[in-house]
Design an enzyme around this catalytic site. Structure first.
Site, PDB file in Angstrom:
ATOM      1  N   ILE A 179      52.433  18.122  -3.188  1.00 33.61           N
ATOM      2  CA  ILE A 179      52.223  16.743  -2.723  1.00 33.61           C
ATOM      3  C   ILE A 179      51.928  16.722  -1.225  1.00 33.61           C
ATOM      4  O   ILE A 179      52.034  15.692  -0.577  1.00 33.61           O
ATOM      5  CB  ILE A 179      53.439  15.850  -3.053  1.00 33.61           C
ATOM      6  CG1 ILE A 179      54.709  16.326  -2.317  1.00 33.61           C
ATOM      7  CG2 ILE A 179      53.684  15.826  -4.555  1.00 33.61           C
ATOM      8  CD1 ILE A 179      55.860  15.330  -2.397  1.00 33.61           C
ATOM      9  N   GLU A 232      63.138  15.915   4.124  1.00 33.71           N
ATOM     10  CA  GLU A 232      63.468  14.557   4.563  1.00 33.71           C
ATOM     11  C   GLU A 232      64.372  14.481   5.790  1.00 33.71           C
ATOM     12  O   GLU A 232      64.393  13.463   6.478  1.00 33.71           O
ATOM     13  CB  GLU A 232      64.124  13.804   3.397  1.00 33.71           C
ATOM     14  CG  GLU A 232      63.121  13.573   2.282  1.00 33.71           C
ATOM     15  CD  GLU A 232      63.770  13.189   0.970  1.00 33.71           C
ATOM     16  OE1 GLU A 232      63.642  12.024   0.586  1.00 33.71           O
ATOM     17  OE2 GLU A 232      64.408  14.047   0.337  1.00 33.71           O
TER      18      GLU A 232
HETATM   19 MO1  MOS Z   1      61.591  11.508  -1.768  1.00 36.54          MO
HETATM   20  S1  MOS Z   1      62.140   9.609  -1.399  1.00 36.54           S
HETATM   21  O1  MOS Z   1      63.016  12.171  -2.311  1.00 36.54           O
HETATM   22  O2  MOS Z   1      60.218  11.623  -2.606  1.00 36.54           O
END
Ligand code: MOS
Length: 700
Positions: free
Chosen positions: A453, A667
């Site tokens: 991604i 994240e």
């Molecule tokens: Mo993320 S919000 O864990 O794709």
């Protein structure tokens, strides 16, 4: 740390040859939605005569014209209610018609020729206005926790700070909007979709359509950013599959930018009431963190802002609570650094206020309250080097030169502020499997239904396999994104390196053991595969690696950590706050590919700068609509908003979280930045900001 490995997909992406969903060859019908302009009510009448008469329009589905489905009760689905099933309007932007045409532009044009009359009902729009109706919802995390007694802790405190902190509605703004192709072959369904979780889409479609998942194959090409919006299955995928079955032709739907603001989630606005108590020398005696977030009527997404407060600081009395207020608005969802992302805005601004009240350095305050066991669960941490992050970050940043008084630092006529914050995020572990194959041409093939991604998953897995097999990453080919491959968890929750990485490592180690037994010698090198396999009359040798979080289940509290230091300057005659310097130090276990990990964290910090200074999706209380529906009105950081970012990793080995020593870095970078910027803004101006983003013209 191992040497950095360049991204396997770099050339394809920069030269434009990488294929995204809308680039795939397609021979069917394009779909477009007409969406509701009202937030709550009913459709009184709808007339599609003109649209149906347009050249190129094949079919128009109005509410009630598709086979009835739902509510969808599956955790892979982003929302329970499917639009187009009845005449009820539950939020603005809800689809009220689906047009299929031989061309996407014709389909979009035709939606404008459909006449709808709504009967509007008063909408519940304001989080603050309806806060008294907040409810607890059961999901992956406890809605409330309590250890000790906060009242007792506050009574024993020499200093108490109390505040209400707010974060804004924010949208994912991925470069690639949601996109799907659904194609039936008899009773078998083939779906191509821009997703972070092919097996999740398969499960949700199977449940929604009532067909066995074995009859569904889900594939994903390169995905142009997901950030959580593509982590769940949304109505567009389900509607595309039903519509394709109805018309007996493949259907493709690519959302226009405007519809991405209402059809696959966003980060909901939050409000957090926080109280901290401490002794005169800065030991926390009480932490109370009560959060509410905006939710959708009939839906259940909770933004757990208080989870970070459960584990970050040593404190005998901690009380947390997360609730939602169901409003007439689109369903929110996970967005990069959900929960702690908004939650650390509250806790870490409150900690800065406590440091000021105690006249104590903010770094020192955090070190004095350093937790060595999880204060809520009592469990030891799997590994934690946050103390190193504080000290190393402070040193690199030059924190010792900071003068504490607000407004005391200036440079070239500009007010300068230095602020810092902690970052923490729960570690998510998803069971995964992978097949690793040694081939006769001396290369290795890794197959797993994970996803690229944009995070560098393919490259990271090459490094993991190469390391276990004692070969070069360039010899490893990685195949991803297909439910026909061994099952893997979703690419979210910063869990791919540890989960899929573990499966690949286990598979590669088993493969090595098999090669060693075939060769009757240790440490078979990849350049020996051709001869060895030829000798044994084999084309290839494969082994499966299967990793489950139950493997090594160890009763540990697992989190990623960071310490972030920023400089903010108030520039120009408008005193616009800008981040001009930034140092981030992270403890996330072993770093598999240093350049990939750095790039993830730089991206995360960039998101944090957006949260701090730019991203604010105004929800109009009168109409219950998001006012911005484009990237010219919803602002994310651009190059000139982001300074040079210095990133460092503790690079410790976490023996408990996974088989690769890693936790996750996807994240953690996005956490803490918002509070650090708000704290730097206070340091520059003496104005305490408790709502992000910081508004130009903020006053005390
Ligand atoms: Mo993320 S919000 O864990 O794709």
């Amino acid at each position: 740390m191992s040497p950095p490995v360049p991204r396997a997909d770099a050339i394809a992406k920069v030269t434009g040859s990488a294929q995204y969903l809308a680039d795939l060859p397609f021979d069917g019908l394009d779909g477009a939605f007409l969406t509701s302009s009202i937030a709550r009510g009913r459709i009184l009448s709808i007339d599609a005569t003109a649209a149906r008469g347009m050249a190129g329009v094949t079919r128009v589905f109005l509410p009630g014209e598709l086979p009835r489905i739902g509510p969808i009760d599956h955790w892979a689905a982003g929302q329970a209610n499917l639009p187009l099933m009845d005449d009820r309007i539950r939020h603005e932007g809800q689809p009220v018609a689906l047009v299929l045409a031989t061309n996407g532009l014709v389909a979009a044009e035709a939606t404008g020729r459909i006449e709808v009359r709504f009967r509007s009902e008063p909408a519940r729009a304001s989080l603050e206005g309806w806060a008294s109706e907040a409810v607890e919802v059961e999901d992956w995390a406890a809605s409330a926790t309590e250890v000790g007694s906060v009242e007792t802790g506050l009574a024993a405190a020499a200093v108490v700070v109390e505040g209400r902190y707010r974060t804004a509605d924010r949208h994912h703004a991925a470069l690639e909007p949601a996109a799907v192709i659904a194609r039936w072959h008899g009773s078998e369904l083939e779906v191509w979709v821009a997703t972070q979780w092919v097996f999740g889409v398969r499960a949700a479609l199977g449940s929604a359509l009532g067909i066995p998942v074995e009859r569904i194959r889900v594939r994903t090409p390169f995905v142009g950013g997901g950030f959580g919006a593509k982590g769940s299955t949304w109505p567009i995928e389900i509607l595309a599959a039903i519509a394709a079955r109805e018309v007996g032709r493949p259907v493709r739907i690519v959302l226009p930018r405007s519809q991405t603001f209402t059809l696959h989630g966003y980060q909901p606005a939050t409000e957090q009431a926080i109280t901290l108590g401490a002794t005169g020398d800065g030991r926390l005696t009480a932490i109370r963190h009560h959060g509410i977030s905006a939710g959708a009527t009939g839906e259940d997404y909770v933004e757990h802002t208080s989870v970070g407060s459960r584990s970050l600081y040593a404190c005998p009395n901690i009380e947390t609570r997360d609730r939602i207020v169901r409003l007439d608005r689109p369903q929110p969802t996970f967005m990069r650094a959900p929960h702690e992302g908004p939650g650390m805005v509250g806790l870490e601004i409150a900690m800065d206020e406590l440091a000021v009240a105690l006249a104590l350095d903010p770094v020192e305050l955090r070190l004095r309250n350093y937790a060595t066991v999880d204060p809520t669960s009592g469990k030891p941490f799997s590994s934690k080097a946050l103390d190193w992050c504080y000290r190393h970050g402070a040193e690199v940043f030059g924190w010792a030169r900071r003068t504490p008084a607000p407004g005391s630092m200036r440079e070239g006529g500009s007010l300068v502020g230095w602020g810092m914050a902690s970052a923490t995020m729960s570690t998510f572990r998803f069971g995964s499997s992978a097949r690793v194959t040694a081939r006769r041409d001396g290369t290795v093939l890794v197959e797993t239904a994970s996803h690229e991604i944009g995070t560098g998953v393919g490259t990271m897995l090459r490094v993991v396999a190469a390391e276990a097999l004692g070969t070069d990453p360039e010899r490893v080919e990685v195949r991803l994104g297909d439910t026909a491959l061994p099952e893997a968890g979703g690419t979210f929750g910063s869990g791919t390196t540890l989960g899929v990485g573990s499966a690949v490592r286990l598979g590669a180690l088993r493969l090595m053991a098999k090669l060693e037994s075939l060769a009757a010698e240790p440490a078979v090198r990849a350049d020996e595969y051709p001869e060895l396999l030829a000798l044994r009359g084999l084309d290839q040798v494969s082994e499966m690696g299967v990793w489950s979080p139950r493997r090594g289940e160890s009763g540990h509290s697992m989190h990623a950590y960071g310490a972030i230091f920023v400089e903010v300057r108030l520039e120009g005659r408008l005193s616009i706050p800008r981040v001009t310097r930034c140092v981030g130090d992270y403890s996330a276990g072993k770093i598999i590919n240093p350049s990939g990990a750095r790039s993830q964290v730089v991206g995360g910090i960039t998101w944090g700068i957006g949260q701090a200074l730019l991203e604010d999706s105004r929800f109009d209380p009168a109409t219950a609509r998001f006012l911005a529906k484009s990237l010219s009105s919803y602002h994310v950081p651009v190059q000139s908003d982001v300074p040079e970012i210095e990133v460092f990793f503790a690079d410790e080995y976490d023996p408990h979280a996974s088989e690769v020593g890693a936790r996750g870095v996807g994240e953690i970078g996005a956490i803490g930045v918002g509070a650090a910027v708000a704290n730097a803004f206070f340091h520059a101006t003496g104005i305490r900001v408790r709502r992000l983003p910081v508004e130009v013209g903020s006053r005390a």
